[in-house]
Design a protein around this motif. Structure first.
Motif, PDB file in Angstrom:
ATOM      1  N   GLN A 129       0.852  -1.191   0.000  1.00  0.00           N
ATOM      2  CA  GLN A 129       0.000   0.000   0.000  1.00  0.00           C
ATOM      3  C   GLN A 129       0.888   1.241   0.000  1.00  0.00           C
ATOM      4  O   GLN A 129       1.860   1.310   0.747  1.00  0.00           O
ATOM      5  N   ARG A 163      -2.146   4.827  -9.200  1.00  0.00           N
ATOM      6  CA  ARG A 163      -2.934   3.630  -8.863  1.00  0.00           C
ATOM      7  C   ARG A 163      -3.101   2.693 -10.048  1.00  0.00           C
ATOM      8  O   ARG A 163      -3.095   1.468  -9.898  1.00  0.00           O
ATOM      9  N   GLU A 167      -1.860  -1.319  -9.780  1.00  0.00           N
ATOM     10  CA  GLU A 167      -2.907  -2.318  -9.541  1.00  0.00           C
ATOM     11  C   GLU A 167      -2.554  -3.718 -10.030  1.00  0.00           C
ATOM     12  O   GLU A 167      -2.845  -4.708  -9.347  1.00  0.00           O
ATOM     13  N   GLY A 170      -0.804  -5.867  -7.348  1.00  0.00           N
ATOM     14  CA  GLY A 170      -1.393  -6.017  -6.023  1.00  0.00           C
ATOM     15  C   GLY A 170      -1.084  -4.874  -5.081  1.00  0.00           C
ATOM     16  O   GLY A 170      -1.220  -5.023  -3.862  1.00  0.00           O
ATOM     17  N   ILE A 171      -0.677  -3.729  -5.611  1.00  0.00           N
ATOM     18  CA  ILE A 171      -0.327  -2.566  -4.794  1.00  0.00           C
ATOM     19  C   ILE A 171      -1.441  -1.537  -4.914  1.00  0.00           C
ATOM     20  O   ILE A 171      -1.805  -1.137  -6.032  1.00  0.00           O
ATOM     21  N   SER A 172      -1.991  -1.115  -3.795  1.00  0.00           N
ATOM     22  CA  SER A 172      -3.074  -0.138  -3.793  1.00  0.00           C
ATOM     23  C   SER A 172      -2.568   1.203  -3.282  1.00  0.00           C
ATOM     24  O   SER A 172      -1.530   1.290  -2.615  1.00  0.00           O
ATOM     25  N   THR A 173      -3.308   2.258  -3.591  1.00  0.00           N
ATOM     26  CA  THR A 173      -2.899   3.611  -3.221  1.00  0.00           C
ATOM     27  C   THR A 173      -4.054   4.352  -2.561  1.00  0.00           C
ATOM     28  O   THR A 173      -5.221   4.070  -2.823  1.00  0.00           O
ATOM     29  N   MET A 174      -3.703   5.319  -1.720  1.00  0.00           N
ATOM     30  CA  MET A 174      -4.709   6.196  -1.114  1.00  0.00           C
ATOM     31  C   MET A 174      -4.105   7.575  -0.878  1.00  0.00           C
ATOM     32  O   MET A 174      -3.051   7.694  -0.260  1.00  0.00           O
ATOM     33  N   SER A 235      -5.983   1.077   6.408  1.00  0.00           N
ATOM     34  CA  SER A 235      -4.930   0.198   5.910  1.00  0.00           C
ATOM     35  C   SER A 235      -5.224  -1.257   6.262  1.00  0.00           C
ATOM     36  O   SER A 235      -5.070  -2.155   5.431  1.00  0.00           O
ATOM     37  N   GLU A 239      -8.761  -2.902   1.846  1.00  0.00           N
ATOM     38  CA  GLU A 239      -9.304  -2.275   0.647  1.00  0.00           C
ATOM     39  C   GLU A 239      -9.232  -0.765   0.808  1.00  0.00           C
ATOM     40  O   GLU A 239     -10.159  -0.140   1.329  1.00  0.00           O
ATOM     41  N   LEU A 240      -8.135  -0.183   0.376  1.00  0.00           N
ATOM     42  CA  LEU A 240      -7.967   1.251   0.508  1.00  0.00           C
ATOM     43  C   LEU A 240      -8.900   1.998  -0.448  1.00  0.00           C
ATOM     44  O   LEU A 240      -8.983   1.644  -1.628  1.00  0.00           O
ATOM     45  N   PRO A 242      -9.449   5.109  -2.903  1.00  0.00           N
ATOM     46  CA  PRO A 242      -8.446   5.927  -3.613  1.00  0.00           C
ATOM     47  C   PRO A 242      -8.194   7.267  -2.929  1.00  0.00           C
ATOM     48  O   PRO A 242      -7.113   7.831  -3.061  1.00  0.00           O
TER      49      PRO A 242
END
Length: 280
Positions: A129, A163, A167, A170-174, A235, A239-240, A242
């Motif tokens: 993340q 993002r 994706e 498997g890396i998510s962003t916020m 975190s 499921e972050l 966006p």
């Protein structure tokens, strides 16, 4: 290492300290970083699953060394929190070119430096993340914030695009847009830098605005410890979102801004729609 590992920048003071403490309390292993690791350890404390390490976000070599130290200690990095930043306040003409560039180096290129160093670790893991603290000023421009808002708007665009890059791995962003929280951002000589240049037309407004900003320090409505716990909760959810608009004040401001933008679209809808080629 079975615990998730969180690396946070700017953990020597302010929100970064609260994020490190909240993550430790939630069972994370934490890499707490700052320009002075002694200050970080003093602020965060000592724990078995805590590594304090020097990291200057404007120095790629320092960033690389800190990431290497984190991986050597814990074997992985699951969560990056780009938190470090500062505030070059002032009207655009009063902010020197050197100050404006320094603002961008810290608030924009700094997080890019850290993320660039961490992403190979996360891609190898096929998971992670990236959480970046922007600001309400990353969504809404305001008086006396020309350089600061520019740096935060840049972060918003970068994060919104990043993002899609990440994706598949498997890396998510916020992106996190705090309103006014009782951190040290407005502490003169700490995180806030006043404009270098003097222009008579701006003198009265500058003096009044500086006094107003100074008076706001310590009176902000947001609790940074609660914000830190909220970020750890998001975190941990796996499921972050966006974007996380953080604080009642900034939610109201963003909603008002969205209404204003809708009004601007509607005001010239026919003219805008008329700009296509007239096909024969």
């Amino acid at each position: 290492m079975t615990k998730k590992v969180l690396l946070v920048t700017g953990a020597g003071r302010g929100l970064g300290v609260d994020i490190a403490k909240a993550a430790l309390a939630a069972g994370y292993a934490v890499v707490a970083t700052g320009r002075n690791p002694e200050n970080v350890e003093k602020a965060v404390g000592v724990a078995g699953d805590l590594l304090t390490v020097r990291l200057d976000i404007t120095d790629p070599a320092s960033v690389r060394a800190a990431v290497d130290a984190a991986v050597a200690r814990f074997g992985r990095i699951d969560v990056l929190v780009n938190n470090a930043g500062n505030f070059y306040a002032g009207y655009f003409e009063n902010i020197s070119p050197e100050q404006f560039r320094a603002q961008m180096e810290t608030n924009f290129f700094g997080p890019l430096n850290v993320t660039r160093a961490v992403l190979p670790v996360m891609r190898a893991q096929r998971g992670g993340q990236v959480i970046t603290i922007t600001s309400a000023a990353g969504l809404i421009g305001r008086e006396f914030c020309a350089a600061y808002a520019a740096s935060k708007f840049a972060l918003e665009g970068w994060m919104e695009s990043l993002r899609f890059d990440l994706e598949p791995y498997g890396i998510s962003t916020m992106a996190v847009e705090p309103g006014f929280f009782r951190t040290e951002l407005l502490v003169e000589g700490s995180s806030t830098i006043w404009p270098e240049l003097e222009i008579e037309d701006y003198a009265g407004r500058t003096a009044a605005t500086i006094e107003a900003w100074k008076g706001m320090n310590g009176q902000q409505g947001g609790d940074p410890a609660k914000l830190a716990r909220a970020l750890v909760t998001l975190s941990s959810s796996g499921e972050l979102p966006p974007r996380f608009v953080a604080g009642a004040d900034v939610m109201a401001g963003v909603e008002q801004n969205l209404d204003a933008i809708r009004g601007q679209v509607e005001a010239h809808r026919e003219l805008s729609a008329s700009l296509s080629y007239d096909e024969a």
